[in-house]
Design a protein around this motif. Structure first.
Motif, PDB file in Angstrom:
ATOM      1  N   PRO A  27       7.848  12.938  63.840  1.00  0.00           N
ATOM      2  CA  PRO A  27       8.953  13.652  63.782  1.00  0.00           C
ATOM      3  C   PRO A  27      10.192  13.033  64.491  1.00  0.00           C
ATOM      4  CG  PRO A  27       7.127  14.921  64.671  1.00  0.00           C
ATOM      5  CD  PRO A  27       6.695  13.388  64.360  1.00  0.00           C
ATOM      6  N   LEU A  28      11.454  13.491  63.947  1.00  0.00           N
ATOM      7  CA  LEU A  28      12.538  12.558  64.509  1.00  0.00           C
ATOM      8  C   LEU A  28      12.827  12.786  66.264  1.00  0.00           C
ATOM      9  CD1 LEU A  28      15.454  13.207  61.714  1.00  0.00           C
ATOM     10  CD2 LEU A  28      13.756  11.274  62.073  1.00  0.00           C
ATOM     11  N   GLY A  29      12.449  14.012  66.473  1.00  0.00           N
ATOM     12  CA  GLY A  29      12.529  14.265  68.080  1.00  0.00           C
ATOM     13  C   GLY A  29      11.468  13.665  68.863  1.00  0.00           C
ATOM     14  N   LYS A  30      10.551  13.387  68.372  1.00  0.00           N
ATOM     15  CA  LYS A  30       9.496  12.642  68.984  1.00  0.00           C
ATOM     16  C   LYS A  30       9.864  11.024  69.042  1.00  0.00           C
ATOM     17  CE  LYS A  30       5.126  13.965  68.772  1.00  0.00           C
ATOM     18  NZ  LYS A  30       3.704  14.295  68.596  1.00  0.00           N
ATOM     19  N   ILE A  31      10.526  10.781  68.001  1.00  0.00           N
ATOM     20  CA  ILE A  31      10.871   9.316  68.101  1.00  0.00           C
ATOM     21  C   ILE A  31      12.043   9.073  69.104  1.00  0.00           C
ATOM     22  CG2 ILE A  31      12.290   7.555  66.620  1.00  0.00           C
ATOM     23  CD1 ILE A  31      10.900   8.966  64.355  1.00  0.00           C
ATOM     24  N   GLY A  32      12.851  10.104  69.383  1.00  0.00           N
ATOM     25  CA  GLY A  32      13.826   9.971  70.375  1.00  0.00           C
ATOM     26  C   GLY A  32      13.312  10.171  71.634  1.00  0.00           C
ATOM     27  N   ALA A  33      11.985  10.872  71.959  1.00  0.00           N
ATOM     28  CA  ALA A  33      11.600  11.115  73.191  1.00  0.00           C
ATOM     29  C   ALA A  33      10.763   9.783  73.406  1.00  0.00           C
ATOM     30  CB  ALA A  33      10.608  12.082  73.204  1.00  0.00           C
ATOM     31  N   ARG A  34      10.057   9.261  72.489  1.00  0.00           N
ATOM     32  CA  ARG A  34       9.191   8.012  72.679  1.00  0.00           C
ATOM     33  C   ARG A  34      10.123   6.631  72.932  1.00  0.00           C
ATOM     34  NH1 ARG A  34       4.190   8.801  69.312  1.00  0.00           N
ATOM     35  NH2 ARG A  34       3.378  10.667  70.184  1.00  0.00           N
ATOM     36  N   LEU A  35      11.495   6.615  72.323  1.00  0.00           N
ATOM     37  CA  LEU A  35      12.305   5.539  72.508  1.00  0.00           C
ATOM     38  C   LEU A  35      12.900   5.880  73.621  1.00  0.00           C
ATOM     39  CD1 LEU A  35      12.742   4.525  68.873  1.00  0.00           C
ATOM     40  CD2 LEU A  35      11.129   3.368  70.575  1.00  0.00           C
ATOM     41  N   GLN A  36      13.203   6.858  73.965  1.00  0.00           N
ATOM     42  CA  GLN A  36      14.061   7.200  75.414  1.00  0.00           C
ATOM     43  C   GLN A  36      15.481   7.261  74.790  1.00  0.00           C
ATOM     44  OE1 GLN A  36      11.756   4.745  78.110  1.00  0.00           O
ATOM     45  NE2 GLN A  36      11.537   6.486  79.101  1.00  0.00           N
ATOM     46  N   VAL A  37      15.717   7.823  73.564  1.00  0.00           N
ATOM     47  CA  VAL A  37      17.213   7.504  73.104  1.00  0.00           C
ATOM     48  C   VAL A  37      17.746   9.023  72.828  1.00  0.00           C
ATOM     49  CG1 VAL A  37      16.944   5.308  72.457  1.00  0.00           C
ATOM     50  CG2 VAL A  37      16.698   6.909  70.769  1.00  0.00           C
ATOM     51  N   HIS A  38      19.014   9.243  72.675  1.00  0.00           N
ATOM     52  CA  HIS A  38      19.641  10.383  72.140  1.00  0.00           C
ATOM     53  C   HIS A  38      19.242  10.588  70.649  1.00  0.00           C
ATOM     54  CE1 HIS A  38      22.899  12.915  71.209  1.00  0.00           C
ATOM     55  NE2 HIS A  38      22.790  13.204  72.413  1.00  0.00           N
ATOM     56  N   PRO A  39      19.109  11.766  70.528  1.00  0.00           N
ATOM     57  CA  PRO A  39      18.866  12.446  69.064  1.00  0.00           C
ATOM     58  C   PRO A  39      19.781  11.631  67.931  1.00  0.00           C
ATOM     59  CG  PRO A  39      18.691  14.194  70.336  1.00  0.00           C
ATOM     60  CD  PRO A  39      19.123  12.976  71.333  1.00  0.00           C
ATOM     61  N   ALA A  40      20.997  11.588  68.286  1.00  0.00           N
ATOM     62  CA  ALA A  40      21.999  10.862  67.402  1.00  0.00           C
ATOM     63  C   ALA A  40      21.873   9.592  67.141  1.00  0.00           C
ATOM     64  CB  ALA A  40      23.620  11.143  67.883  1.00  0.00           C
ATOM     65  N   SER A  41      21.318   8.395  68.171  1.00  0.00           N
ATOM     66  CA  SER A  41      20.666   7.521  67.811  1.00  0.00           C
ATOM     67  C   SER A  41      19.771   7.237  67.006  1.00  0.00           C
ATOM     68  CB  SER A  41      20.547   6.740  69.297  1.00  0.00           C
ATOM     69  OG  SER A  41      21.716   6.659  70.076  1.00  0.00           O
ATOM     70  N   VAL A  42      18.634   8.249  67.032  1.00  0.00           N
ATOM     71  CA  VAL A  42      17.535   8.136  66.193  1.00  0.00           C
ATOM     72  C   VAL A  42      18.258   8.522  64.668  1.00  0.00           C
ATOM     73  CG1 VAL A  42      15.488   9.296  65.456  1.00  0.00           C
ATOM     74  CG2 VAL A  42      16.034   8.965  67.863  1.00  0.00           C
ATOM     75  N   THR A  43      19.176   9.370  64.656  1.00  0.00           N
ATOM     76  CA  THR A  43      19.545   9.646  63.360  1.00  0.00           C
ATOM     77  C   THR A  43      20.338   8.474  62.819  1.00  0.00           C
ATOM     78  OG1 THR A  43      19.905  12.115  63.751  1.00  0.00           O
ATOM     79  CG2 THR A  43      21.193  11.184  62.049  1.00  0.00           C
ATOM     80  N   ASN A  44      21.125   7.960  63.309  1.00  0.00           N
ATOM     81  CA  ASN A  44      21.797   6.501  63.019  1.00  0.00           C
ATOM     82  C   ASN A  44      20.719   5.759  62.561  1.00  0.00           C
ATOM     83  OD1 ASN A  44      23.447   4.532  62.684  1.00  0.00           O
ATOM     84  ND2 ASN A  44      24.627   4.716  64.442  1.00  0.00           N
ATOM     85  N   ALA A  45      19.902   5.228  63.343  1.00  0.00           N
ATOM     86  CA  ALA A  45      18.633   4.227  63.028  1.00  0.00           C
ATOM     87  C   ALA A  45      18.013   4.610  61.674  1.00  0.00           C
ATOM     88  CB  ALA A  45      17.965   4.020  64.174  1.00  0.00           C
ATOM     89  N   VAL A  46      17.566   5.816  61.533  1.00  0.00           N
ATOM     90  CA  VAL A  46      16.762   6.307  60.428  1.00  0.00           C
ATOM     91  C   VAL A  46      17.767   6.345  59.175  1.00  0.00           C
ATOM     92  CG1 VAL A  46      15.492   8.258  59.488  1.00  0.00           C
ATOM     93  CG2 VAL A  46      15.107   7.640  61.882  1.00  0.00           C
ATOM     94  N   ASP A  47      18.854   6.676  59.398  1.00  0.00           N
ATOM     95  CA  ASP A  47      19.740   6.315  58.096  1.00  0.00           C
ATOM     96  C   ASP A  47      20.070   4.902  57.723  1.00  0.00           C
ATOM     97  OD1 ASP A  47      20.393   9.312  58.319  1.00  0.00           O
ATOM     98  OD2 ASP A  47      22.480   8.955  59.465  1.00  0.00           O
ATOM     99  N   ARG A  48      20.076   4.019  58.614  1.00  0.00           N
ATOM    100  CA  ARG A  48      20.227   2.676  58.190  1.00  0.00           C
ATOM    101  C   ARG A  48      18.990   2.159  57.716  1.00  0.00           C
ATOM    102  NH1 ARG A  48      24.409  -0.511  60.120  1.00  0.00           N
ATOM    103  NH2 ARG A  48      23.328  -1.983  58.467  1.00  0.00           N
ATOM    104  N   LEU A  49      17.784   2.517  58.185  1.00  0.00           N
ATOM    105  CA  LEU A  49      16.619   2.304  57.708  1.00  0.00           C
ATOM    106  C   LEU A  49      16.197   2.686  56.366  1.00  0.00           C
ATOM    107  CD1 LEU A  49      14.460   2.057  61.039  1.00  0.00           C
ATOM    108  CD2 LEU A  49      15.046   0.138  59.773  1.00  0.00           C
ATOM    109  N   GLU A  50      16.573   3.857  56.349  1.00  0.00           N
ATOM    110  CA  GLU A  50      16.344   4.719  54.990  1.00  0.00           C
ATOM    111  C   GLU A  50      17.378   3.908  53.803  1.00  0.00           C
ATOM    112  OE1 GLU A  50      15.706   9.259  53.778  1.00  0.00           O
ATOM    113  OE2 GLU A  50      17.444   8.766  54.874  1.00  0.00           O
ATOM    114  N   ALA A  51      18.692   3.650  54.160  1.00  0.00           N
ATOM    115  CA  ALA A  51      19.295   2.968  53.257  1.00  0.00           C
ATOM    116  C   ALA A  51      18.977   1.634  52.723  1.00  0.00           C
ATOM    117  CB  ALA A  51      20.863   2.855  53.986  1.00  0.00           C
ATOM    118  N   ASP A  52      18.155   1.039  53.659  1.00  0.00           N
ATOM    119  CA  ASP A  52      17.508  -0.240  53.482  1.00  0.00           C
ATOM    120  C   ASP A  52      15.937  -0.164  52.673  1.00  0.00           C
ATOM    121  OD1 ASP A  52      19.795  -1.402  54.446  1.00  0.00           O
ATOM    122  OD2 ASP A  52      18.730  -1.955  56.502  1.00  0.00           O
ATOM    123  N   GLY A  53      15.490   1.003  52.757  1.00  0.00           N
ATOM    124  CA  GLY A  53      14.297   1.382  51.976  1.00  0.00           C
ATOM    125  C   GLY A  53      13.063   0.951  52.860  1.00  0.00           C
ATOM    126  N   LEU A  54      13.371   0.988  54.185  1.00  0.00           N
ATOM    127  CA  LEU A  54      12.316   0.721  55.223  1.00  0.00           C
ATOM    128  C   LEU A  54      11.786   1.804  55.606  1.00  0.00           C
ATOM    129  CD1 LEU A  54      13.999  -2.397  57.023  1.00  0.00           C
ATOM    130  CD2 LEU A  54      12.544  -2.302  54.865  1.00  0.00           C
TER     131      LEU A  54
END
Length: 169
Positions: free
Chosen positions: A77-104
Motif C-alpha cells: 500500500p502507498l501509505g506503508k511505502i511512505g512509512a517504511r521509507l520514512q517520507v511524506h505521502p506526496a513524495s511516495v505519490t510523486n515517485a510512484v507516478d514517475r515509476l509508473e510512467a516508466d513502466g516499472l
C-alpha cells in the motif's frame, strides 16, 4: 567541491576554529560534526546519482523499487511505502507516478480494501531494481572509503541518534 577542485584547507575545521574563537566552544564540536555529516551526504549522494542517472532513477525511486522487490508479493500500500521509507505521502505519490510512467510500477486496487491503492513492481521494475543494486554494490556500497570496522562503528553511532530521535522503537 564541484568543478573547482579541492580547497587547500578543511573549511569545516576552519569553521570549528571560528566557533571556538567566538566563544561558542560548547557548540563547536556539534556544529562541526553536523556540517561534516551533511557534506558527506552530499558527496555520497553525488556518487549514487552518477550510477543511477544512466538507469533513469533517482535514489528515492530506487529505494521504492527495491522495497517492492524485497516485499513478499511485490506490492505494498502507498501509505506503508511512505512509512517504511520514512517520507511524506506526496513524495511516495510523486515517485510512484514517475515509476509508473516508466513502466516499472503499476497501481492496482487492494483486493481486500477498495480504499487502498497498491504499488506493484513490474517485471521490468524488478530487472531495473536488481541492475541498479548490482551497480551500486559494485561502484558505491562496497567501497565508501571506510574500513568495515569504521562502517560498523559509524552505523552504531548514527543508529543511536536515530533511535533517540524517535526514528524507530
Amino acid at each position: 567541491m564541484s568543478g573547482s577542485g579541492a580547497l587547500p584547507f578543511d573549511p569545516i575545521e576552519e569553521a570549528h576554529r571560528q566557533w571556538v574563537d567566538h566563544g561558542w566552544d560548547e557548540a563547536a564540536d556539534g556544529m562541526a560534526a553536523l556540517t561534516s555529516i551533511i557534506r558527506v551526504e552530499q558527496i555520497l549522494m553525488a556518487r549514487v546519482d552518477a550510477q543511477l542517472k544512466p538507469l533513469g532513477l533517482t535514489f528515492a525511486r530506487y529505494e521504492l523499487l527495491v522495497l517492492l522487490d524485497f516485499s513478499r508479493n511485490g506490492s505494498l500500500p502507498l501509505g506503508k511505502i511512505g512509512a517504511r521509507l520514512q517520507v511524506h505521502p506526496a513524495s511516495v505519490t510523486n515517485a510512484v507516478d514517475r515509476l509508473e510512467a516508466d513502466g516499472l510500477v503499476e497501481r492496482i486496487a487492494h483486493p481486500g480494501d477498495r480504499r487502498t491503492t497498491l504499488a506493484t513492481i513490474t517485471a521490468g521494475g524488478r530487472r531495473t531494481a536488481r541492475r541498479a543494486t548490482r551497480t551500486l554494490n559494485e561502484q558505491v556500497f562496497s567501497d565508501l572509503g571506510w574500513s568495515r570496522r569504521d562502517l560498523d562503528a559509524l552505523f552504531r553511532i548514527l543508529r543511536r541518534l536515530r533511535k533517540a530521535s524517535g526514528d524507530f522503537a
